[in-house]
Design an enzyme around this catalytic site. Structure first.
Site, short mmCIF file in Angstrom:
data_model
loop_
_atom_site.label_atom_id
_atom_site.label_comp_id
_atom_site.label_asym_id
_atom_site.label_seq_id
_atom_site.Cartn_x
_atom_site.Cartn_y
_atom_site.Cartn_z
N ASP A 136 0.84 -1.19 0.00
CA ASP A 136 0.00 0.00 0.00
C ASP A 136 0.88 1.25 0.00
OD1 ASP A 136 -2.51 1.14 -0.13
OD2 ASP A 136 -2.67 1.39 2.03
N TYR A 138 1.01 5.70 -0.45
CA TYR A 138 0.52 6.84 0.34
C TYR A 138 0.69 8.07 -0.54
CZ TYR A 138 0.32 9.21 5.03
OH TYR A 138 -0.01 9.92 6.16
N HIS A 143 -4.06 13.84 1.35
CA HIS A 143 -4.37 12.91 2.45
C HIS A 143 -3.23 12.93 3.48
CE1 HIS A 143 -5.70 9.29 4.55
NE2 HIS A 143 -4.53 8.73 4.34
N GLU A 208 -11.01 3.72 3.17
CA GLU A 208 -10.01 4.54 2.46
C GLU A 208 -10.27 4.37 0.97
OE1 GLU A 208 -5.99 3.71 3.85
OE2 GLU A 208 -6.26 5.22 5.40
N ASP A 242 -9.50 0.19 1.35
CA ASP A 242 -8.53 -0.30 2.33
C ASP A 242 -9.01 0.08 3.73
OD1 ASP A 242 -6.19 -1.59 3.06
OD2 ASP A 242 -5.07 0.28 3.14
N GLN A 249 -4.97 1.59 15.07
CA GLN A 249 -3.77 2.09 14.40
C GLN A 249 -2.98 3.07 15.27
OE1 GLN A 249 -4.62 3.59 10.48
NE2 GLN A 249 -2.55 4.34 10.11
N TYR A 253 0.92 1.64 15.89
CA TYR A 253 1.73 1.85 14.68
C TYR A 253 3.16 2.31 14.92
CZ TYR A 253 1.94 6.94 14.16
OH TYR A 253 2.24 8.26 14.31
N LYS A 262 -5.28 -2.72 9.77
CA LYS A 262 -5.54 -2.83 8.34
C LYS A 262 -5.83 -4.26 7.89
CE LYS A 262 -4.15 1.43 7.20
NZ LYS A 262 -4.84 2.34 6.28
#
Lengths: 436, 436
Positions: A136, A138, A143, A208, A242, A249, A253, A262
């Site tokens: 994934d 970014y 965002h 997402e 997603d 998170q 994270y 996720k």
């Protein structure tokens, strides 16, 4: 980059009449999926045309194609598309041209092809490819900035963002196609003022709005893919949700990135629109002049001229209450993939520059595609400003994050003067209550 | 947790004489791999005994086993072990018992089994399973503290560490077995005092001394695996070198975690030692009394009593200069997997608690297994204190990080009074120069 050819001609129409109106799947599209007739056991490859699907396994048995096209057809007819994806651009393009010719108004093969058509209403889908690895990215700077602001108001964008196409490894096992229903995940969370974490259902469940990108030909370990070689290595695109558990998170994270927040579910649309079908909608790749020029392995004239893609994206929500009163899903936001700060070719070149091997069917997520305006945000985290400002829906319900029973729907399409409008279909998925 | 049975009896010896001396593979071990005779094309499952391998495909053809064992044997004989792993504990245990009986001194089946033996010197290995997803944990608190100190001297351990078995998704495609040679990766790095990043070969290439753990039976999406159910879901363990590019990692890892700094190569030992073989070496799971009690889904009496595993680990380095002068590899450090702050059952329970589905053959990395003492560190990053204090080798060479031509070798074994010593073999891999 792939150029325009006869298959993109906007004046083409099909003898499959439903393809000629307002369908996402006109003859200029021809996307691939893995499907089966409901109640039957065998999945096989299919190509959408209007409201129908060309059953590629049935078509392959007709043996009406020249040898190279027949070979491609046989690979595309398999239960999943990995072997077809491994064949490379000339095989994909050869089959596309043949299908375009066979499905055109007046084609001599109409009677034969007609025996291979199945109604989309009668089928179910599975993952179009076995995803060996899912990564994934970014790539939306809007965002990244909006999310960064929630954590670091004075310094929202990290210093590496404009240099590195940031990405991370995702979980492949929990990927599924549109129609996926999943239980609200449970996990550890910790409120900012709590002394200790606690365990329970996620309270900040979010979608997402992303694009998924399927890898075509792979590369050997140790042999990077150059920026301008992406035609062979990128097969096509789909819509991608997603799902994210924001509270899980936030607690988990640091320092190694998102994990259980996720991996409980990720949903794609069943149809893969090929990069060739998308060729007319490529647009120039532009970053603000004040931003740094990427390092040489991420720069090329082709990438500058054609690297971005104009894909209009929409996100809809349907709640339990809306279903009960037969209200249509409500649109929460619109965005466009052209806002992506990094192109697909850059994602691929970056991903493999350390020698990492890509395999046919690997999936790249674009990251949440938020646009520059607040109402173009691709997640509730952004739309609700971190959960602080609830959205009021048309029926009076409020949402900061998703409630049980909420169905999230993404749609996407491409449109450009002089070309057909082609669509991605949709990805639909519903949140079930947490298991007790 | 799996208990001791006749296959663990220390007094057992084998008619395969090389199994009875100082071998890593006595009759109490019986680990699995995927191998082929050099020059042949077909891989198949094998079990190590002394210097030899029992060719399971050949053995399956003899049809000497009762039906349930024969079924397990046929699955284990396949080119990769995923289907065997999916069968669960009773199948694994039944085959282990049969092999133990057939290979014992005086077994009636000796003449038949002897026709299935291949010398380990004559074979090559591949990945024992198709790894659907690879997850890397971070279970050594000593490693996490040492690495944290380099970044945050006053606050090395993050607040979630003692609550969350921290992990992240890794790259499955670049996994390979012992013997893997890979080119030094290239990538973006940024010196602390540089205004901009630059591109080039990694300058801080490192190994990570880890254990790999293979998943057995899977679970359905949405159905977590309880802490005390790990017997069915954990198949076995191997040695694991999770190569790391520290300079690439430092620049890329915010905010989504390590990516290209890890995905260029990861190497496992070819033999999977089963959890049943490891049963005698289980030890109590202990954390300092002052540390918090984990949340209930990570706590059980069985986990407290048997959750940890006493596996002695060693890391060796052989440089080009050492090879040229025929010097043996030099040991850099020793450690032990019992230092792991989280148990394997806790890793699995945590990984699936959000509903994430595990599939047979999935790989969990333990994270770098550094012990409490500085000389027990499992990486050069720690041994060289972040590259500040070079190691001086016996031949006068110095290392902060790895040089081209360096070969890194991990070994591991288990030993306990009253039980046999069983070993993991080794994982050997060499750094080639960066591609120009």
């Amino acid at each position: 980059m792939t150029r325009i050819n006869q298959t993109h001609d906007a004046s083409l129409t099909s003898w499959v009449e439903s393809a000629n109106g307002h369908s996402d799947f006109p003859i200029q599209n021809l996307p691939f999926a893995s499907f089966r007739r409901k109640g039957q056991s065998e999945f096989r490859g299919g190509v959408a045309i209007g409201d129908a699907i060309v059953d590629l396994a049935a078509l392959a048995q007709l043996s009406i194609a020249e040898a190279p096209v027949q070979q491609a057809l046989e690979q595309a007819a398999k239960p999943q598309l990995n072997d077809f994806m491994a064949m490379g651009f000339s095989a994909w393009s050869g089959l596309r041209l043949a299908l375009s010719q066979w499905l055109r108004e007046g084609a001599a093969q109409q009677a034969q092809l007609a025996t291979c058509l199945v109604s989309q209403a009668d089928v179910e889908y599975q993952m179009p490819a076995q995803v060996g690895d899912y990564t994934d990215f970014y790539t939306s700077i809007h965002h990244a900035t909006a999310v960064g602001k929630l954590f670091r108001p004075d310094n929202p964008l990290l210093p590496n963002y404009k240099w590195v196409p940031i990405g991370y490894h995702g979980r492949a096992s929990s990927l599924d196609v549109s129609g996926q229903e999943f239980h609200r995940p449970c996990g550890q969370t910790k409120a900012p003022d709590a002394a200790e974490p606690s365990f329970g259902p996620c309270k900040r469940l979010d979608y997402e709005l992303e694009m998924g990108i399927f890898v075509g030909k792979g590369n050997d370990l140790g042999s990077p893919i150059a920026l301008d070689d992406s035609d062979e290595h990128l097969f096509g695109m789909c819509l991608f949700n997603d799902w994210s558990a924001r509270d899980i998170q936030a607690w988990e994270y640091q320092p190694l990135g998102p994990f259980l927040s996720k991996s409980f579910a990720s949903t794609i649309s069943p149809w893969i629109v090929t990069m060739e079908a998308l060729a007319p909608y490529r647009v120039a790749y532009q970053r603000p002049e004040s931003d740094p020029t990427p390092l040489p392995y991420l720069c090329s004239a082709d990438n500058d001229e054609f690297g971005s893609m104009d894909i209009e994206l929409e996100c809809f929500l349907q709640t339990d209450a809306m279903r009960e009163t037969e209200q249509a899903p409500q649109r929460l936001s619109r965005s466009n993939f052209r806002h992506s700060y990094w192109t697909m070719a850059q994602m691929l070149a970056h991903h493999s520059v350390n020698g990492c091997n890509m395999r046919p069917g690997d999936l790249l997520g674009s990251g949440t595609q938020s646009g520059p305006e607040r109402e173009e945000a691709g997640s509730l985290l952004e739309l609700s400003q971190g959960g602080k400002v609830p959205l009021t829906l048309a029926n009076g319900e409020q949402r900061t994050f998703l409630a049980d029973g909420d169905t999230v729907i993404f749609k996407g399409h491409c449109q450009r003067a002089g070309y057909a409008r082609i669509g991605f279909g949709e990805v639909v998925s519903t949140v079930l209550p947490a298991k007790s």
